[in-house]
Design a protein around this motif. Structure first.
Motif, PDB file in Angstrom:
ATOM      1  N   CYS A  80     -95.652  25.915  32.158  1.00 46.60           N
ATOM      2  CA  CYS A  80     -96.702  24.953  31.802  1.00 46.60           C
ATOM      3  C   CYS A  80     -96.917  23.996  32.969  1.00 46.60           C
ATOM      4  O   CYS A  80     -96.093  23.912  33.879  1.00 46.60           O
ATOM      5  CB  CYS A  80     -96.336  24.176  30.534  1.00 46.60           C
ATOM      6  SG  CYS A  80     -94.817  23.221  30.641  1.00 46.60           S
ATOM      7  N   GLY A  81     -98.012  23.291  32.933  1.00 41.53           N
ATOM      8  CA  GLY A  81     -98.294  22.294  33.948  1.00 41.53           C
ATOM      9  C   GLY A  81     -98.865  22.874  35.223  1.00 41.53           C
ATOM     10  O   GLY A  81     -99.401  23.985  35.246  1.00 41.53           O
ATOM     11  N   LEU A  82     -98.718  22.110  36.312  1.00 44.70           N
ATOM     12  CA  LEU A  82     -99.353  22.432  37.585  1.00 44.70           C
ATOM     13  C   LEU A  82     -98.326  22.605  38.692  1.00 44.70           C
ATOM     14  O   LEU A  82     -97.339  21.869  38.745  1.00 44.70           O
ATOM     15  CB  LEU A  82    -100.312  21.308  37.985  1.00 44.70           C
ATOM     16  CG  LEU A  82    -101.429  20.980  36.979  1.00 44.70           C
ATOM     17  CD1 LEU A  82    -102.190  19.741  37.436  1.00 44.70           C
ATOM     18  CD2 LEU A  82    -102.371  22.163  36.807  1.00 44.70           C
ATOM     19  N   ARG A  83     -98.595  23.545  39.575  1.00 45.11           N
ATOM     20  CA  ARG A  83     -97.730  23.662  40.758  1.00 45.11           C
ATOM     21  C   ARG A  83     -98.206  22.713  41.859  1.00 45.11           C
ATOM     22  O   ARG A  83     -97.451  22.362  42.764  1.00 45.11           O
ATOM     23  CB  ARG A  83     -97.685  25.095  41.268  1.00 45.11           C
ATOM     24  CG  ARG A  83     -98.958  25.596  41.904  1.00 45.11           C
ATOM     25  CD  ARG A  83     -98.738  26.910  42.663  1.00 45.11           C
ATOM     26  NE  ARG A  83     -99.951  27.332  43.331  1.00 45.11           N
ATOM     27  CZ  ARG A  83    -100.859  28.139  42.798  1.00 45.11           C
ATOM     28  NH1 ARG A  83    -100.678  28.623  41.581  1.00 45.11           N
ATOM     29  NH2 ARG A  83    -101.948  28.468  43.481  1.00 45.11           N
ATOM     30  N   ASP A  84     -99.481  22.289  41.763  1.00 46.47           N
ATOM     31  CA  ASP A  84    -100.043  21.353  42.735  1.00 46.47           C
ATOM     32  C   ASP A  84    -101.066  20.492  42.005  1.00 46.47           C
ATOM     33  O   ASP A  84    -102.110  20.994  41.578  1.00 46.47           O
ATOM     34  CB  ASP A  84    -100.686  22.106  43.900  1.00 46.47           C
ATOM     35  CG  ASP A  84    -101.063  21.193  45.048  1.00 46.47           C
ATOM     36  OD1 ASP A  84    -101.752  20.176  44.800  1.00 46.47           O
ATOM     37  OD2 ASP A  84    -100.662  21.480  46.187  1.00 46.47           O
ATOM     38  N   ALA A 134    -103.835  23.336  40.549  1.00 46.57           N
ATOM     39  CA  ALA A 134    -103.388  24.730  40.530  1.00 46.57           C
ATOM     40  C   ALA A 134    -102.293  24.901  39.479  1.00 46.57           C
ATOM     41  O   ALA A 134    -101.309  24.160  39.481  1.00 46.57           O
ATOM     42  CB  ALA A 134    -102.850  25.128  41.903  1.00 46.57           C
ATOM     43  N   PRO A 135    -102.430  25.850  38.575  1.00 40.00           N
ATOM     44  CA  PRO A 135    -101.464  25.999  37.490  1.00 40.00           C
ATOM     45  C   PRO A 135    -100.112  26.523  37.966  1.00 40.00           C
ATOM     46  O   PRO A 135    -100.032  27.312  38.912  1.00 40.00           O
ATOM     47  CB  PRO A 135    -102.129  27.020  36.561  1.00 40.00           C
ATOM     48  CG  PRO A 135    -103.029  27.814  37.456  1.00 40.00           C
ATOM     49  CD  PRO A 135    -103.520  26.848  38.495  1.00 40.00           C
ATOM     50  N   TRP A 136     -99.048  26.049  37.307  1.00 42.69           N
ATOM     51  CA  TRP A 136     -97.724  26.614  37.521  1.00 42.69           C
ATOM     52  C   TRP A 136     -97.678  27.955  36.797  1.00 42.69           C
ATOM     53  O   TRP A 136     -97.945  28.029  35.598  1.00 42.69           O
ATOM     54  CB  TRP A 136     -96.647  25.682  36.973  1.00 42.69           C
ATOM     55  CG  TRP A 136     -95.255  26.123  37.351  1.00 42.69           C
ATOM     56  CD1 TRP A 136     -94.589  27.210  36.892  1.00 42.69           C
ATOM     57  CD2 TRP A 136     -94.404  25.503  38.308  1.00 42.69           C
ATOM     58  NE1 TRP A 136     -93.363  27.319  37.486  1.00 42.69           N
ATOM     59  CE2 TRP A 136     -93.213  26.281  38.368  1.00 42.69           C
ATOM     60  CE3 TRP A 136     -94.510  24.366  39.117  1.00 42.69           C
ATOM     61  CZ2 TRP A 136     -92.140  25.945  39.196  1.00 42.69           C
ATOM     62  CZ3 TRP A 136     -93.440  24.031  39.937  1.00 42.69           C
ATOM     63  CH2 TRP A 136     -92.273  24.810  39.976  1.00 42.69           C
ATOM     64  N   GLN A 137     -97.362  29.007  37.519  1.00 43.53           N
ATOM     65  CA  GLN A 137     -97.324  30.348  36.946  1.00 43.53           C
ATOM     66  C   GLN A 137     -96.002  31.039  37.261  1.00 43.53           C
ATOM     67  O   GLN A 137     -95.174  30.511  38.005  1.00 43.53           O
ATOM     68  CB  GLN A 137     -98.506  31.172  37.477  1.00 43.53           C
ATOM     69  CG  GLN A 137     -99.852  30.597  37.056  1.00 43.53           C
ATOM     70  CD  GLN A 137    -101.028  31.325  37.680  1.00 43.53           C
ATOM     71  OE1 GLN A 137    -100.996  31.694  38.854  1.00 43.53           O
ATOM     72  NE2 GLN A 137    -102.075  31.535  36.895  1.00 43.53           N
ATOM     73  N   ARG A 138     -95.840  32.197  36.689  1.00 42.68           N
ATOM     74  CA  ARG A 138     -94.566  32.905  36.821  1.00 42.68           C
ATOM     75  C   ARG A 138     -94.254  33.244  38.277  1.00 42.68           C
ATOM     76  O   ARG A 138     -93.084  33.261  38.679  1.00 42.68           O
ATOM     77  CB  ARG A 138     -94.585  34.173  35.965  1.00 42.68           C
ATOM     78  CG  ARG A 138     -93.253  34.886  35.934  1.00 42.68           C
ATOM     79  CD  ARG A 138     -93.132  35.761  34.722  1.00 42.68           C
ATOM     80  NE  ARG A 138     -91.824  36.385  34.665  1.00 42.68           N
ATOM     81  CZ  ARG A 138     -91.269  36.861  33.563  1.00 42.68           C
ATOM     82  NH1 ARG A 138     -91.916  36.789  32.407  1.00 42.68           N
ATOM     83  NH2 ARG A 138     -90.080  37.421  33.596  1.00 42.68           N
TER      84      ARG A 138
END
Length: 401
Positions: free
Chosen positions: A44-48, A53-57
Protein backbone atom coordinates in the motif's frame (compact mmCIF):
# COMPACT_ATOMS: atom_id res chain seq x y z
CA UNK A 1 1.58 -27.44 11.55
CA UNK A 2 -0.80 -24.54 12.32
CA UNK A 3 -2.15 -22.52 9.43
CA UNK A 4 -3.56 -19.02 9.19
CA UNK A 5 -6.98 -17.47 9.65
CA UNK A 6 -7.68 -15.45 6.50
CA UNK A 7 -9.74 -12.82 8.31
CA UNK A 8 -7.03 -12.23 10.89
CA UNK A 9 -4.37 -12.03 8.18
CA UNK A 10 -6.30 -9.17 6.61
CA UNK A 11 -5.68 -7.15 9.77
CA UNK A 12 -2.12 -6.73 8.52
CA UNK A 13 -3.28 -4.77 5.49
CA UNK A 14 -5.37 -2.45 7.65
CA UNK A 15 -2.46 -1.92 10.01
CA UNK A 16 -0.14 -1.05 7.14
CA UNK A 17 -2.70 1.32 5.65
CA UNK A 18 -3.00 3.10 9.00
CA UNK A 19 0.74 3.83 8.91
CA UNK A 20 0.35 5.27 5.41
CA UNK A 21 -2.76 7.28 6.30
CA UNK A 22 -0.99 8.86 9.28
CA UNK A 23 2.03 9.69 7.08
CA UNK A 24 4.32 7.46 9.11
CA UNK A 25 5.33 5.38 6.09
CA UNK A 26 5.05 6.57 2.50
CA UNK A 27 4.47 2.98 1.37
CA UNK A 28 5.16 -0.56 2.48
CA UNK A 29 4.88 -4.23 1.60
CA UNK A 30 4.81 -7.48 3.57
CA UNK A 31 5.35 -11.04 2.38
CA UNK A 32 4.68 -14.17 4.45
CA UNK A 33 5.56 -17.69 3.34
CA UNK A 34 5.02 -20.93 5.25
CA UNK A 35 6.71 -24.13 4.21
CA UNK A 36 7.85 -22.40 1.04
CA UNK A 37 4.32 -21.39 -0.01
CA UNK A 38 3.12 -17.81 -0.01
CA UNK A 39 0.29 -17.31 2.48
CA UNK A 40 -0.01 -13.52 2.43
CA UNK A 41 1.20 -10.48 0.50
CA UNK A 42 0.07 -6.88 0.74
CA UNK A 43 1.38 -3.51 -0.36
CA UNK A 44 0.00 0.00 0.00
CA UNK A 45 1.01 3.62 -0.28
CA UNK A 46 3.65 5.24 -2.46
CA UNK A 47 7.24 4.43 -3.30
CA UNK A 48 7.76 8.10 -4.22
CA UNK A 49 5.46 10.78 -2.80
CA UNK A 50 6.50 13.59 -5.16
CA UNK A 51 5.90 11.42 -8.21
CA UNK A 52 2.73 9.83 -6.77
CA UNK A 53 4.27 6.49 -7.78
CA UNK A 54 2.61 3.51 -6.08
CA UNK A 55 4.50 1.07 -3.89
CA UNK A 56 4.29 -2.27 -5.69
CA UNK A 57 5.61 -5.77 -5.31
CA UNK A 58 8.58 -5.13 -7.61
CA UNK A 59 9.62 -1.91 -5.84
CA UNK A 60 13.37 -1.80 -5.22
CA UNK A 61 14.29 -0.68 -1.71
CA UNK A 62 17.40 -0.02 0.39
CA UNK A 63 17.74 -2.94 2.79
CA UNK A 64 20.69 -1.47 4.73
CA UNK A 65 21.62 -3.88 7.56
CA UNK A 66 19.60 -6.74 6.09
CA UNK A 67 22.77 -6.92 3.97
CA UNK A 68 24.61 -8.31 7.01
CA UNK A 69 23.16 -11.85 6.88
CA UNK A 70 23.99 -12.02 3.16
CA UNK A 71 27.62 -11.04 3.75
CA UNK A 72 27.81 -13.42 6.71
CA UNK A 73 26.62 -16.33 4.56
CA UNK A 74 29.30 -15.41 2.01
CA UNK A 75 32.03 -15.50 4.66
CA UNK A 76 30.82 -18.86 5.95
CA UNK A 77 30.85 -20.26 2.40
CA UNK A 78 34.58 -19.53 2.33
CA UNK A 79 35.02 -21.01 5.80
CA UNK A 80 33.39 -24.21 4.51
CA UNK A 81 36.24 -24.49 2.00
CA UNK A 82 38.77 -24.63 4.84
CA UNK A 83 40.34 -21.30 3.93
CA UNK A 84 40.38 -20.06 7.54
CA UNK A 85 38.94 -20.63 11.00
CA UNK A 86 36.61 -18.14 12.68
CA UNK A 87 39.12 -17.56 15.47
CA UNK A 88 41.60 -16.18 12.93
CA UNK A 89 42.56 -12.55 13.63
CA UNK A 90 41.30 -10.12 11.02
CA UNK A 91 44.91 -8.93 10.61
CA UNK A 92 45.58 -12.18 8.69
CA UNK A 93 43.58 -10.54 5.89
CA UNK A 94 43.85 -6.81 6.66
CA UNK A 95 47.32 -6.08 8.10
CA UNK A 96 46.36 -2.60 9.34
CA UNK A 97 44.50 -4.32 12.22
CA UNK A 98 47.77 -5.84 13.46
CA UNK A 99 48.59 -3.49 16.35
CA UNK A 100 45.38 -2.63 18.20
CA UNK A 101 44.52 -0.53 21.22
CA UNK A 102 41.21 -0.06 23.03
CA UNK A 103 39.79 2.78 25.06
CA UNK A 104 40.08 2.50 28.84
CA UNK A 105 36.86 2.20 30.79
CA UNK A 106 35.22 5.62 31.06
CA UNK A 107 37.55 7.22 28.49
CA UNK A 108 36.78 10.82 27.62
CA UNK A 109 39.45 11.25 24.95
CA UNK A 110 40.71 9.19 22.03
CA UNK A 111 44.23 8.88 23.46
CA UNK A 112 43.11 7.15 26.68
CA UNK A 113 43.97 3.66 25.50
CA UNK A 114 45.72 0.41 26.37
CA UNK A 115 47.05 -2.32 24.04
CA UNK A 116 44.62 -5.13 23.21
CA UNK A 117 44.23 -8.20 21.03
CA UNK A 118 43.21 -7.99 17.38
CA UNK A 119 39.53 -8.88 16.79
CA UNK A 120 38.80 -12.28 15.31
CA UNK A 121 36.50 -12.99 12.39
CA UNK A 122 33.97 -14.45 14.83
CA UNK A 123 33.99 -11.29 16.93
CA UNK A 124 33.44 -9.17 13.81
CA UNK A 125 30.48 -11.33 12.80
CA UNK A 126 28.87 -11.21 16.26
CA UNK A 127 29.47 -7.51 17.07
CA UNK A 128 31.80 -8.32 19.96
CA UNK A 129 34.93 -6.96 18.24
CA UNK A 130 35.11 -3.54 19.93
CA UNK A 131 34.37 -1.73 16.67
CA UNK A 132 31.46 0.73 16.57
CA UNK A 133 29.29 2.88 14.31
CA UNK A 134 29.44 6.65 13.90
CA UNK A 135 25.89 6.96 15.26
CA UNK A 136 26.72 5.11 18.49
CA UNK A 137 27.39 7.17 21.63
CA UNK A 138 30.83 7.59 23.15
CA UNK A 139 34.33 8.65 22.20
CA UNK A 140 34.76 6.19 19.35
CA UNK A 141 31.40 6.96 17.76
CA UNK A 142 32.24 10.67 17.81
CA UNK A 143 35.65 10.04 16.27
CA UNK A 144 34.05 8.00 13.49
CA UNK A 145 31.60 10.85 12.87
CA UNK A 146 34.40 13.43 12.77
CA UNK A 147 36.48 11.32 10.39
CA UNK A 148 33.47 10.24 8.31
CA UNK A 149 34.16 6.52 8.69
CA UNK A 150 30.79 5.43 7.34
CA UNK A 151 31.38 2.72 4.68
CA UNK A 152 29.18 4.42 2.14
CA UNK A 153 29.74 6.92 -0.64
CA UNK A 154 32.47 6.85 -3.24
CA UNK A 155 35.27 8.82 -1.60
CA UNK A 156 37.40 5.71 -1.06
CA UNK A 157 37.67 1.98 -1.62
CA UNK A 158 36.53 -0.68 0.82
CA UNK A 159 40.19 -1.43 1.58
CA UNK A 160 40.87 2.23 2.40
CA UNK A 161 37.79 2.47 4.63
CA UNK A 162 38.95 -0.58 6.59
CA UNK A 163 42.43 0.88 7.03
CA UNK A 164 40.99 4.15 8.37
CA UNK A 165 38.79 2.23 10.82
CA UNK A 166 41.80 0.19 11.97
CA UNK A 167 43.70 3.39 12.79
CA UNK A 168 41.22 4.20 15.58
CA UNK A 169 41.20 2.46 18.97
CA UNK A 170 38.49 -0.09 19.73
CA UNK A 171 35.69 0.85 22.12
CA UNK A 172 36.67 -2.08 24.38
CA UNK A 173 38.83 -5.19 24.34
CA UNK A 174 37.53 -7.73 21.81
CA UNK A 175 35.04 -10.14 23.34
CA UNK A 176 34.33 -7.98 26.40
CA UNK A 177 30.99 -6.55 25.28
CA UNK A 178 28.43 -6.40 22.48
CA UNK A 179 28.38 -3.25 20.36
CA UNK A 180 26.58 -2.84 17.03
CA UNK A 181 29.30 -2.04 14.55
CA UNK A 182 30.95 -1.90 11.15
CA UNK A 183 32.34 -5.39 11.82
CA UNK A 184 30.51 -6.99 8.89
CA UNK A 185 31.66 -4.21 6.58
CA UNK A 186 35.18 -5.28 7.51
CA UNK A 187 34.13 -8.89 6.84
CA UNK A 188 33.24 -7.74 3.31
CA UNK A 189 36.89 -6.84 2.77
CA UNK A 190 37.97 -10.19 4.24
CA UNK A 191 35.80 -11.89 1.61
CA UNK A 192 37.55 -9.92 -1.13
CA UNK A 193 41.01 -10.87 0.12
CA UNK A 194 40.15 -14.54 0.71
CA UNK A 195 38.27 -15.03 -2.58
CA UNK A 196 40.27 -12.77 -4.89
CA UNK A 197 37.02 -11.19 -6.11
CA UNK A 198 35.31 -7.86 -5.49
CA UNK A 199 32.59 -8.29 -2.87
CA UNK A 200 29.68 -7.73 -5.25
CA UNK A 201 31.11 -10.12 -7.81
CA UNK A 202 31.49 -12.83 -5.17
CA UNK A 203 27.90 -12.32 -4.03
CA UNK A 204 26.62 -12.40 -7.61
CA UNK A 205 28.56 -15.53 -8.51
CA UNK A 206 27.98 -17.52 -5.33
CA UNK A 207 24.60 -16.34 -3.96
CA UNK A 208 22.56 -14.05 -6.20
CA UNK A 209 22.85 -15.90 -9.50
CA UNK A 210 22.34 -19.39 -7.97
CA UNK A 211 19.24 -18.18 -6.10
CA UNK A 212 17.85 -16.03 -8.93
CA UNK A 213 18.22 -12.78 -6.97
CA UNK A 214 18.60 -10.77 -10.17
CA UNK A 215 17.58 -7.39 -8.74
CA UNK A 216 19.67 -7.40 -5.56
CA UNK A 217 22.90 -5.45 -5.97
CA UNK A 218 24.94 -2.64 -4.39
CA UNK A 219 23.70 -0.28 -7.12
CA UNK A 220 20.13 -0.17 -8.43
CA UNK A 221 20.04 -2.39 -11.54
CA UNK A 222 19.51 -0.40 -14.74
CA UNK A 223 16.25 -2.20 -15.54
CA UNK A 224 14.87 -1.33 -12.08
CA UNK A 225 15.60 2.39 -11.85
CA UNK A 226 12.00 3.34 -12.57
CA UNK A 227 10.94 1.13 -9.61
CA UNK A 228 13.40 2.47 -7.01
CA UNK A 229 11.77 3.91 -3.88
CA UNK A 230 12.52 7.26 -2.29
CA UNK A 231 13.60 7.32 1.37
CA UNK A 232 12.18 9.54 4.10
CA UNK A 233 12.63 10.58 7.74
CA UNK A 234 10.38 12.13 10.39
CA UNK A 235 13.38 13.92 11.91
CA UNK A 236 14.43 17.52 11.40
CA UNK A 237 18.15 16.84 11.90
CA UNK A 238 20.42 13.94 11.04
CA UNK A 239 18.19 11.07 9.96
CA UNK A 240 20.82 8.54 11.05
CA UNK A 241 20.74 9.75 14.65
CA UNK A 242 19.49 7.17 17.13
CA UNK A 243 19.15 9.58 20.03
CA UNK A 244 16.39 12.04 20.84
CA UNK A 245 16.27 14.61 18.07
CA UNK A 246 13.70 17.14 16.93
CA UNK A 247 10.85 15.88 14.79
CA UNK A 248 10.32 17.58 11.47
CA UNK A 249 7.07 19.35 10.61
CA UNK A 250 6.78 16.94 7.70
CA UNK A 251 6.75 13.36 9.00
CA UNK A 252 7.90 12.20 5.55
CA UNK A 253 10.80 14.52 4.86
CA UNK A 254 12.66 13.35 1.76
CA UNK A 255 16.32 12.47 2.43
CA UNK A 256 17.23 10.30 -0.55
CA UNK A 257 15.29 10.63 -3.77
CA UNK A 258 14.79 7.87 -6.29
CA UNK A 259 16.34 9.91 -9.11
CA UNK A 260 19.54 11.28 -7.51
CA UNK A 261 20.41 8.65 -4.92
CA UNK A 262 24.02 7.49 -4.34
CA UNK A 263 22.58 3.97 -4.61
CA UNK A 264 22.14 4.52 -8.36
CA UNK A 265 25.91 4.09 -8.76
CA UNK A 266 27.88 2.82 -5.79
CA UNK A 267 31.61 2.18 -5.85
CA UNK A 268 32.24 1.26 -2.20
CA UNK A 269 30.40 -1.98 -1.47
CA UNK A 270 29.14 -2.02 2.11
CA UNK A 271 28.78 -5.60 3.31
CA UNK A 272 27.12 -4.25 6.43
CA UNK A 273 24.45 -2.12 4.81
CA UNK A 274 24.78 -1.44 1.10
CA UNK A 275 22.39 -3.70 -0.80
CA UNK A 276 19.17 -2.75 -2.56
CA UNK A 277 16.63 -5.25 -3.84
CA UNK A 278 13.05 -6.44 -4.07
CA UNK A 279 10.97 -8.23 -1.45
CA UNK A 280 10.72 -11.37 -3.60
CA UNK A 281 14.49 -11.48 -4.01
CA UNK A 282 14.94 -11.34 -0.25
CA UNK A 283 12.41 -14.14 0.19
CA UNK A 284 14.66 -16.32 -1.97
CA UNK A 285 17.49 -15.61 0.47
CA UNK A 286 15.47 -16.27 3.64
CA UNK A 287 14.03 -19.45 2.17
CA UNK A 288 17.55 -20.62 1.34
CA UNK A 289 18.46 -20.15 5.00
CA UNK A 290 15.25 -21.70 6.30
CA UNK A 291 15.48 -24.82 4.17
CA UNK A 292 19.15 -25.62 4.72
CA UNK A 293 21.17 -23.93 2.02
CA UNK A 294 19.62 -24.82 -1.38
CA UNK A 295 23.02 -26.07 -2.51
CA UNK A 296 24.57 -22.65 -1.87
CA UNK A 297 25.86 -23.46 1.63
CA UNK A 298 25.72 -26.53 3.83
CA UNK A 299 22.79 -27.12 6.22
CA UNK A 300 25.11 -27.74 9.17
CA UNK A 301 26.81 -24.41 8.54
CA UNK A 302 23.45 -22.60 8.48
CA UNK A 303 22.33 -24.32 11.68
CA UNK A 304 25.59 -23.14 13.28
CA UNK A 305 24.99 -19.57 12.08
CA UNK A 306 21.44 -19.47 13.43
CA UNK A 307 22.40 -20.49 16.98
CA UNK A 308 23.12 -17.98 19.73
CA UNK A 309 26.88 -17.31 19.82
CA UNK A 310 26.82 -15.16 22.96
CA UNK A 311 27.04 -16.44 26.53
CA UNK A 312 23.51 -15.21 27.20
CA UNK A 313 21.40 -12.43 25.67
CA UNK A 314 22.70 -9.19 24.18
CA UNK A 315 21.58 -7.20 27.22
CA UNK A 316 23.87 -9.25 29.48
CA UNK A 317 26.91 -8.01 27.54
CA UNK A 318 26.53 -4.39 28.62
CA UNK A 319 25.82 -2.70 25.28
CA UNK A 320 25.40 1.05 25.05
CA UNK A 321 24.89 1.03 21.28
CA UNK A 322 21.88 1.12 19.04
CA UNK A 323 20.47 -2.24 17.91
CA UNK A 324 17.80 -3.11 15.37
CA UNK A 325 15.57 -4.82 17.97
CA UNK A 326 15.15 -5.72 21.64
CA UNK A 327 18.32 -6.77 23.46
CA UNK A 328 16.68 -8.55 26.38
CA UNK A 329 15.79 -12.14 25.62
CA UNK A 330 17.64 -11.91 22.32
CA UNK A 331 20.97 -13.48 21.47
CA UNK A 332 23.08 -13.08 18.38
CA UNK A 333 24.29 -15.62 15.86
CA UNK A 334 26.42 -15.18 12.75
CA UNK A 335 24.97 -12.08 11.11
CA UNK A 336 21.57 -11.97 12.81
CA UNK A 337 19.63 -12.08 16.07
CA UNK A 338 18.35 -15.26 17.70
CA UNK A 339 15.22 -15.16 19.86
CA UNK A 340 15.93 -16.84 23.20
CA UNK A 341 12.92 -15.84 25.30
CA UNK A 342 9.90 -14.15 23.66
CA UNK A 343 8.59 -12.98 27.05
CA UNK A 344 11.82 -11.19 27.96
CA UNK A 345 12.04 -9.76 24.44
CA UNK A 346 8.40 -8.64 24.76
CA UNK A 347 7.70 -9.76 21.20
CA UNK A 348 5.73 -12.73 19.90
CA UNK A 349 7.83 -15.40 18.24
CA UNK A 350 9.34 -18.84 18.57
CA UNK A 351 12.50 -19.72 20.41
CA UNK A 352 15.17 -19.90 17.72
CA UNK A 353 13.73 -17.23 15.40
CA UNK A 354 16.54 -15.76 13.30
CA UNK A 355 16.06 -12.13 12.30
CA UNK A 356 17.41 -8.68 11.65
CA UNK A 357 16.37 -5.37 10.17
CA UNK A 358 17.65 -2.35 8.31
CA UNK A 359 17.98 1.34 9.12
CA UNK A 360 15.16 2.20 6.68
CA UNK A 361 12.71 0.17 8.85
CA UNK A 362 12.81 -3.02 6.79
CA UNK A 363 12.90 -6.32 8.69
CA UNK A 364 12.71 -10.09 8.32
CA UNK A 365 12.50 -13.15 10.48
CA UNK A 366 12.76 -16.87 9.91
CA UNK A 367 10.73 -19.06 12.29
CA UNK A 368 12.11 -22.63 12.30
CA UNK A 369 9.26 -23.93 14.49
CA UNK A 370 6.44 -22.89 12.14
CA UNK A 371 8.49 -22.88 8.90
CA UNK A 372 7.89 -19.17 8.33
CA UNK A 373 9.69 -16.49 6.37
CA UNK A 374 8.30 -13.00 7.02
CA UNK A 375 9.66 -9.91 5.25
CA UNK A 376 8.61 -6.28 5.64
CA UNK A 377 9.74 -3.48 3.33
CA UNK A 378 9.35 0.27 3.69
CA UNK A 379 11.74 3.27 3.47
CA UNK A 380 11.88 5.37 6.64
CA UNK A 381 15.00 6.30 8.63
CA UNK A 382 15.64 5.71 11.49
CA UNK A 383 14.15 2.29 12.13
CA UNK A 384 13.53 3.27 15.76
CA UNK A 385 10.89 5.83 14.67
CA UNK A 386 7.87 3.57 15.30
CA UNK A 387 7.21 0.15 16.93
CA UNK A 388 6.27 -1.47 13.61
CA UNK A 389 8.37 -4.61 14.07
CA UNK A 390 6.84 -5.93 17.32
CA UNK A 391 3.41 -4.90 16.05
CA UNK A 392 3.90 -6.96 12.88
CA UNK A 393 5.02 -9.95 14.93
CA UNK A 394 1.85 -9.69 17.00
CA UNK A 395 -0.30 -9.50 13.88
CA UNK A 396 1.36 -12.51 12.22
CA UNK A 397 1.21 -14.73 15.29
CA UNK A 398 -2.31 -13.54 16.08
CA UNK A 399 -3.42 -14.81 12.67
CA UNK A 400 -2.10 -18.33 13.26
CA UNK A 401 -4.62 -21.06 14.01
Amino acid sequence: MPGFNATRLERIGGWMQSYVDRKRFAGASVLIAQGGKEVYYHDCGLRDVAQAAPWQRDTVARIYSMTKPVTSVALMMLAEKGLFHLDAPVSDFIPSFGEMTCLVEGATALDQVVPCETPTLHQLLTHTSGLSYAFNPGVLGQAMTDQKIEFHGDRETLAQACDRAAALPLAFAPGARWNYSIGIDVIGRVIEVASGKALEQFLVDEIFDPLGMDETRFSVPAQARDRFAACYTPLAGNAFSTGKVEKAEDSLRLIDGSDKSPFLKTELHSGGGGLVGTIDDYLKFTEMMRTGGAGVIGPKTLAFMMRNHLGSDIASMGPDSFAEQAMEGTGFGIGGAVLLDPARARALGSVGDFSWGGMASTCFWIDPVFDLSVIFFTQLIPSSSYPARPQLRALVHGAMT
